[in-house]
Design a protein around this motif. Structure first.
Motif, PDB file in Angstrom:
ATOM      1  N   ARG A 165       0.803  -1.182  -0.012  1.00 14.64           N
ATOM      2  CA  ARG A 165      -0.130  -0.024  -0.081  1.00 14.64           C
ATOM      3  C   ARG A 165       0.803   1.307   0.061  1.00 14.64           C
ATOM      4  NH1 ARG A 165      -5.402  -0.829   0.781  1.00 14.64           N
ATOM      5  NH2 ARG A 165      -5.847  -3.195   1.711  1.00 14.64           N
ATOM      6  N   SER A 166       0.525   2.081  -0.549  1.00 13.74           N
ATOM      7  CA  SER A 166       1.104   3.625  -0.812  1.00 13.74           C
ATOM      8  C   SER A 166       0.853   4.318   0.362  1.00 13.74           C
ATOM      9  CB  SER A 166       0.898   4.178  -2.309  1.00 13.74           C
ATOM     10  OG  SER A 166       1.136   5.641  -2.197  1.00 13.74           O
ATOM     11  N   ILE A 167       1.681   5.262   0.859  1.00 12.78           N
ATOM     12  CA  ILE A 167       1.742   6.019   2.078  1.00 12.78           C
ATOM     13  C   ILE A 167       1.578   7.649   1.615  1.00 12.78           C
ATOM     14  CG2 ILE A 167       2.546   4.438   3.859  1.00 12.78           C
ATOM     15  CD1 ILE A 167       4.839   6.054   3.694  1.00 12.78           C
ATOM     16  N   ALA A 168       1.889   7.703   0.310  1.00 11.77           N
ATOM     17  CA  ALA A 168       1.820   9.276  -0.321  1.00 11.77           C
ATOM     18  C   ALA A 168       1.159  10.007   0.140  1.00 11.77           C
ATOM     19  CB  ALA A 168       1.933   8.985  -1.809  1.00 11.77           C
ATOM     20  N   ASP A 169      -0.359   9.643   0.064  1.00 11.03           N
ATOM     21  CA  ASP A 169      -1.511  10.551   0.484  1.00 11.03           C
ATOM     22  C   ASP A 169      -1.625  10.619   1.923  1.00 11.03           C
ATOM     23  OD1 ASP A 169      -2.347  10.933  -2.202  1.00 11.03           O
ATOM     24  OD2 ASP A 169      -3.913   9.397  -2.060  1.00 11.03           O
ATOM     25  N   LEU A 170      -1.491   9.556   2.624  1.00 10.38           N
ATOM     26  CA  LEU A 170      -1.363   9.415   4.061  1.00 10.38           C
ATOM     27  C   LEU A 170      -0.354  10.236   4.520  1.00 10.38           C
ATOM     28  CD1 LEU A 170      -2.485   8.444   6.812  1.00 10.38           C
ATOM     29  CD2 LEU A 170      -0.806   6.381   6.508  1.00 10.38           C
ATOM     30  N   GLN A 171       1.015  10.502   4.001  1.00  8.83           N
ATOM     31  CA  GLN A 171       1.918  11.305   4.356  1.00  8.83           C
ATOM     32  C   GLN A 171       1.718  12.616   4.116  1.00  8.83           C
ATOM     33  OE1 GLN A 171       5.856   9.606   3.698  1.00  8.83           O
ATOM     34  NE2 GLN A 171       6.579  11.418   2.881  1.00  8.83           N
ATOM     35  N   GLY A 172       0.983  13.204   3.249  1.00  4.72           N
ATOM     36  CA  GLY A 172       0.608  14.480   2.809  1.00  4.72           C
ATOM     37  C   GLY A 172      -0.321  14.914   3.865  1.00  4.72           C
ATOM     38  N   SER A 173      -1.181  14.160   4.262  1.00  9.62           N
ATOM     39  CA  SER A 173      -2.229  14.355   5.243  1.00  9.62           C
ATOM     40  C   SER A 173      -1.674  14.523   6.533  1.00  9.62           C
ATOM     41  CB  SER A 173      -3.488  13.297   5.472  1.00  9.62           C
ATOM     42  OG  SER A 173      -4.268  13.444   6.360  1.00  9.62           O
ATOM     43  N   ILE A 174      -0.623  13.977   6.873  1.00  9.18           N
ATOM     44  CA  ILE A 174       0.103  13.943   8.332  1.00  9.18           C
ATOM     45  C   ILE A 174       0.909  15.321   8.099  1.00  9.18           C
ATOM     46  CG2 ILE A 174       1.668  13.081   9.689  1.00  9.18           C
ATOM     47  CD1 ILE A 174       0.784  10.249   8.979  1.00  9.18           C
ATOM     48  N   ALA A 175       1.377  15.600   7.186  1.00  9.97           N
ATOM     49  CA  ALA A 175       2.438  16.698   6.962  1.00  9.97           C
ATOM     50  C   ALA A 175       1.509  18.031   7.069  1.00  9.97           C
ATOM     51  CB  ALA A 175       3.180  16.709   5.672  1.00  9.97           C
ATOM     52  N   ALA A 176       0.228  17.908   6.764  1.00  9.40           N
ATOM     53  CA  ALA A 176      -0.709  19.297   6.979  1.00  9.40           C
ATOM     54  C   ALA A 176      -1.399  19.133   8.200  1.00  9.40           C
ATOM     55  CB  ALA A 176      -1.479  19.066   5.441  1.00  9.40           C
ATOM     56  N   CYS A 177      -1.667  18.251   8.611  1.00 14.56           N
ATOM     57  CA  CYS A 177      -2.846  18.171   9.665  1.00 14.56           C
ATOM     58  C   CYS A 177      -2.340  17.678  10.924  1.00 14.56           C
ATOM     59  CB  CYS A 177      -4.275  17.678   9.160  1.00 14.56           C
ATOM     60  SG  CYS A 177      -4.810  18.343   7.800  1.00 14.56           S
ATOM     61  N   GLY A 178      -1.310  16.812  11.000  1.00 13.11           N
ATOM     62  CA  GLY A 178      -0.837  16.262  11.841  1.00 13.11           C
ATOM     63  C   GLY A 178      -1.404  15.047  11.998  1.00 13.11           C
ATOM     64  N   MET A 179      -0.925  13.956  12.937  1.00 14.04           N
ATOM     65  CA  MET A 179      -1.569  12.607  13.131  1.00 14.04           C
ATOM     66  C   MET A 179      -2.793  12.469  13.904  1.00 14.04           C
ATOM     67  SD  MET A 179       0.157   9.072  14.199  1.00 14.04           S
ATOM     68  CE  MET A 179       1.699   9.342  13.179  1.00 14.04           C
ATOM     69  N   LEU A 180      -3.788  12.650  13.123  1.00 15.90           N
ATOM     70  CA  LEU A 180      -5.239  12.796  13.785  1.00 15.90           C
ATOM     71  C   LEU A 180      -5.578  11.570  14.710  1.00 15.90           C
ATOM     72  CD1 LEU A 180      -7.135  14.333  10.777  1.00 15.90           C
ATOM     73  CD2 LEU A 180      -5.993  15.458  12.794  1.00 15.90           C
ATOM     74  N   GLN A 181      -5.460  10.351  14.258  1.00 14.12           N
ATOM     75  CA  GLN A 181      -5.890   9.164  15.185  1.00 14.12           C
ATOM     76  C   GLN A 181      -4.366   8.334  15.586  1.00 14.12           C
ATOM     77  OE1 GLN A 181      -8.833   8.037  15.929  1.00 14.12           O
ATOM     78  NE2 GLN A 181      -7.766   6.172  16.804  1.00 14.12           N
ATOM     79  N   PRO A 182      -4.361   8.376  16.918  1.00 17.43           N
ATOM     80  CA  PRO A 182      -3.129   7.905  17.297  1.00 17.43           C
ATOM     81  C   PRO A 182      -2.949   6.481  16.994  1.00 17.43           C
ATOM     82  CG  PRO A 182      -4.107   9.371  18.800  1.00 17.43           C
ATOM     83  CD  PRO A 182      -5.040   9.170  17.759  1.00 17.43           C
ATOM     84  N   PRO A 183      -2.009   6.089  16.783  1.00 13.86           N
ATOM     85  CA  PRO A 183      -1.763   4.470  16.496  1.00 13.86           C
ATOM     86  C   PRO A 183      -1.714   3.757  17.818  1.00 13.86           C
ATOM     87  CG  PRO A 183       0.208   5.770  15.244  1.00 13.86           C
ATOM     88  CD  PRO A 183      -0.567   6.513  16.451  1.00 13.86           C
ATOM     89  N   TYR A 184      -1.971   2.535  17.754  1.00 10.71           N
ATOM     90  CA  TYR A 184      -1.848   1.728  19.020  1.00 10.71           C
ATOM     91  C   TYR A 184      -0.658   0.699  18.993  1.00 10.71           C
ATOM     92  CZ  TYR A 184      -6.758   2.612  20.076  1.00 10.71           C
ATOM     93  OH  TYR A 184      -7.925   3.154  20.356  1.00 10.71           O
ATOM     94  N   VAL A 185       0.023   0.621  20.040  1.00 11.11           N
ATOM     95  CA  VAL A 185       1.252   0.098  20.445  1.00 11.11           C
ATOM     96  C   VAL A 185       1.105  -0.962  21.613  1.00 11.11           C
ATOM     97  CG1 VAL A 185       2.641   1.502  19.142  1.00 11.11           C
ATOM     98  CG2 VAL A 185       2.705   1.650  21.727  1.00 11.11           C
ATOM     99  N   TRP A 186       2.091  -1.880  21.769  1.00 10.53           N
ATOM    100  CA  TRP A 186       1.922  -2.653  22.915  1.00 10.53           C
ATOM    101  C   TRP A 186       3.585  -2.860  23.584  1.00 10.53           C
ATOM    102  CZ3 TRP A 186       3.810  -8.168  22.779  1.00 10.53           C
ATOM    103  CH2 TRP A 186       3.510  -8.767  24.073  1.00 10.53           C
ATOM    104  N   ARG A 187       3.796  -2.552  24.733  1.00 12.21           N
ATOM    105  CA  ARG A 187       5.073  -2.675  25.253  1.00 12.21           C
ATOM    106  C   ARG A 187       5.057  -3.930  26.267  1.00 12.21           C
ATOM    107  NH1 ARG A 187       8.922   1.067  25.864  1.00 12.21           N
ATOM    108  NH2 ARG A 187       7.631   2.911  25.653  1.00 12.21           N
TER     109      ARG A 187
END
Length: 336
Positions: A26-48
């Motif tokens: 999957r391409s991340i070009a559009d997603l990268q542009g969105s994050i660059a413009a608006c920031g990360m609107l939905q935080p990712p989930y991680v596990w430690r």
């Protein structure tokens, strides 16, 4: 499942640990542009898993990849409690993705492969296959699991659409060397879904008939010469290779077509008359097609056809056993 919202350094996330990630191609070009413009609107989930351990990505692999490309140093993430089971984490990862996209075949295979590591096989078949929009059967499960064993280049072609899922499944049943040889040939040609199936079937028939490996069929001198000829484009290479394989697979049919074409050429019937053999030269139903725009032209074309019918070439064209006159023929492939 307990989660806390934290801000952590991207370097604290192990991007190489993809135990819960199924994303591929999957391409991340559009997603990268969105994050660059608006920031990360939905935080990712991680596990430690342990206090001192690096975080493992559960949801948001592409978002984190885009953030790295943008040079972002810190991100807000939801962190799962260390006691959360692998099965629950994987279920969250899949449900998060299923809510907003359709998995491609390779991603589906990855998802099922990971589910089998956490859950009983029957649960994967009965519960998760329907959630993925698939029929709940062991055959369906095995079909998608087989795609995971393919080389990255083959999976990429499947995702891109230059290789059909049916063709990829056939390739998965070949040995590594045979699969790579056939895949390399297919990628050099311009083949529709139907022509891909036709070519793979033809290659398999020839390998069975001649008791050789598929890679040896592909490596035939004529095929190599066509594929390495820089004067041919992909469409021309496709037609040439199909003609070569068809001639090898059906030598008697090819010989009949050659004789028929030579006989038609000797008739000199002109552009308004077309003589056609029975389909696949089976039976005795020859056809003649006349093209005309007036009654006079029809009479003229009909007269030309009658004159042609009196020629020796026409008798040869309609000979009942033309194949016998050309000597012994190579046997056609046998189907078991």
């Amino acid at each position: 499942m307990h989660t806390t919202l934290q801000t952590i350094a991207l370097s604290d996330i192990d991007e190489s640990d993809r135990r819960f990630v199924v994303t591929e191609g999957r391409s991340i070009a559009d997603l990268q542009g969105s994050i660059a413009a608006c920031g990360m609107l939905q935080p990712p989930y991680v596990w430690r898993p342990l206090p001192e351990a690096a975080c493992v990505i559960v949801c948001g692999y592409l978002r984190l990849q885009a953030a790295r490309n943008l040079g972002i140093q810190e991100v807000g993430v939801w962190v799962f409690d260390p006691a959360t089971s692998h099965g629950d984490l994987l279920a969250c990862a899949l449900q998060d993705n299923l809510g907003h996209r359709v998995f491609n075949p390779v991603e589906t295979g990855h998802a099922l492969q990971r589910l089998l590591a956490c859950l009983p096989r029957t649960e994967v078949i009965e519960v998760w296959l329907p959630r993925l929009g698939l029929s709940a059967s062991a055959r369906t499960l095995e079909r998608f699991l087989s795609l995971c064993s393919l080389e990255q280049e083959v999976r990429a072609a499947l995702i891109a659409g230059s290789l059909t899922e049916a063709s990829a499944l056939r390739l998965s049943s070949y040995g590594t060397d045979d699969r790579w040889a056939v895949f390399t040939l297919v990628q050099q040609l311009h083949l529709s879904a139907g022509k891909q199936a036709e070519m793979l079937e033809c290659l398999e028939d020839l390998a069975r008939r001649d008791a050789v490996a598929l890679r040896d069929v592909v490596a035939a001198g004529e095929i190599v010469q066509v594929c390495t000829n820089e004067r041919f484009n992909r469409v021309q290479k496709t037609e040439q290779v199909r003609r070569i394989l068809r001639a090898r697979r059906f030598p008697r049919l090819q010989a009949a077509e050659t004789r028929f074409a030579a006989a038609v050429k000797q008739l000199h019937t002109g552009p308004g008359i077309r003589v056609m053999p029975p389909p696949n030269f089976e039976g005795r139903g020859f056809r003649a097609e006349l093209t005309f725009s007036s009654a006079d032209e029809l009479c003229r074309r009909a007269g030309e056809l009658l004159n042609a019918a009196r020629q020796q070439a026409f008798e040869s064209l309609c000979a009942e056993d033309g194949a016998a006159a050309s000597g012994p023929q190579q046997p056609e492939p046998q189907r078991g």
